[in-house]
Design a protein around this motif. Sequence first.
Motif, PDB file in Angstrom:
ATOM      1  N   ASP A  75      -5.326   4.925   1.579  1.00  0.00           N
ATOM      2  CA  ASP A  75      -4.945   3.564   1.974  1.00  0.00           C
ATOM      3  C   ASP A  75      -5.913   2.546   1.393  1.00  0.00           C
ATOM      4  OD1 ASP A  75      -2.873   4.658   3.417  1.00  0.00           O
ATOM      5  OD2 ASP A  75      -3.754   4.241   5.392  1.00  0.00           O
TER       6      ASP A  75
ATOM      7  N   ALA B 293      -4.875  -0.281  -1.258  1.00  0.00           N
ATOM      8  CA  ALA B 293      -4.975  -1.676  -0.827  1.00  0.00           C
ATOM      9  C   ALA B 293      -5.931  -2.471  -1.709  1.00  0.00           C
ATOM     10  CB  ALA B 293      -5.436  -1.747   0.626  1.00  0.00           C
TER      11      ALA B 293
ATOM     12  N   THR C 125       0.832  -1.204   0.000  1.00  0.00           N
ATOM     13  CA  THR C 125       0.000   0.000   0.000  1.00  0.00           C
ATOM     14  C   THR C 125       0.863   1.249   0.000  1.00  0.00           C
ATOM     15  OG1 THR C 125      -1.783  -1.149   1.163  1.00  0.00           O
ATOM     16  CG2 THR C 125      -1.769   1.258   1.293  1.00  0.00           C
TER      17      THR C 125
END
Length: 220
Positions: A43, A47, A26
């Motif tokens: 994030d 991800a 990430t």
Amino acid sequence: MVTARRFDLIAFDWDGTLFDSTAAITRSIQLAVGDVGGTVPTDTQAAYVIGMALLPALAYAAPDVPKEKYNDLANRYRYHYLKQQEKITLFQGVLPMLQALRERGHWLAVATGKSRRGLNEALQHADLRGMFDSSRTADETAGKPHPLMLQELMAELGVGPERLLMIGDTTHDLQMAQNAGCASVGVAYGAHAVEDLHSCAPLHVAHDVAQLQEWLSANA
């Protein structure tokens, strides 16, 4: 009493399922996008692409980066990831779980969005060369959630879809299993949210490796 095997072949995703690399991937995606002048993804956005083939992943994570910069973006991602690679390890409990599955007679495979080079390096780093009977990577076949990875593994090892179990931490993994007509188990300690995993109708969602091993011992 020993329970009969339900699945002959158990296929694992790598990053976020066996290998504790979600945070590193990430962050590497975010740094790479910033390096080439794109809008840095959150994030959650970064991800989400874990497990996907490279080009679809870049297109999703960096929609404002032009395609002619994708090569630079990929190189910057590799640069940032390799700087962290030596710190990344298997999740606690993975090795004894894999050993127990082998002792029970299951075939083991990896189906990953990594490149072949990347998977080979990770297997060597984790000292798992020889643990798996076969593997497929996104640069040598279709990327997830296309079912071809699993279809090729089944053809190679002579296993029908009802005898293969796919285990992964993302909806890409579980959708690939659905598309191949195979059962799946999700793990909630990786990249995607628990509710998203449940939306793909896995047989179970494990919250840590110990729970995963317990479920496999009783049900696989």
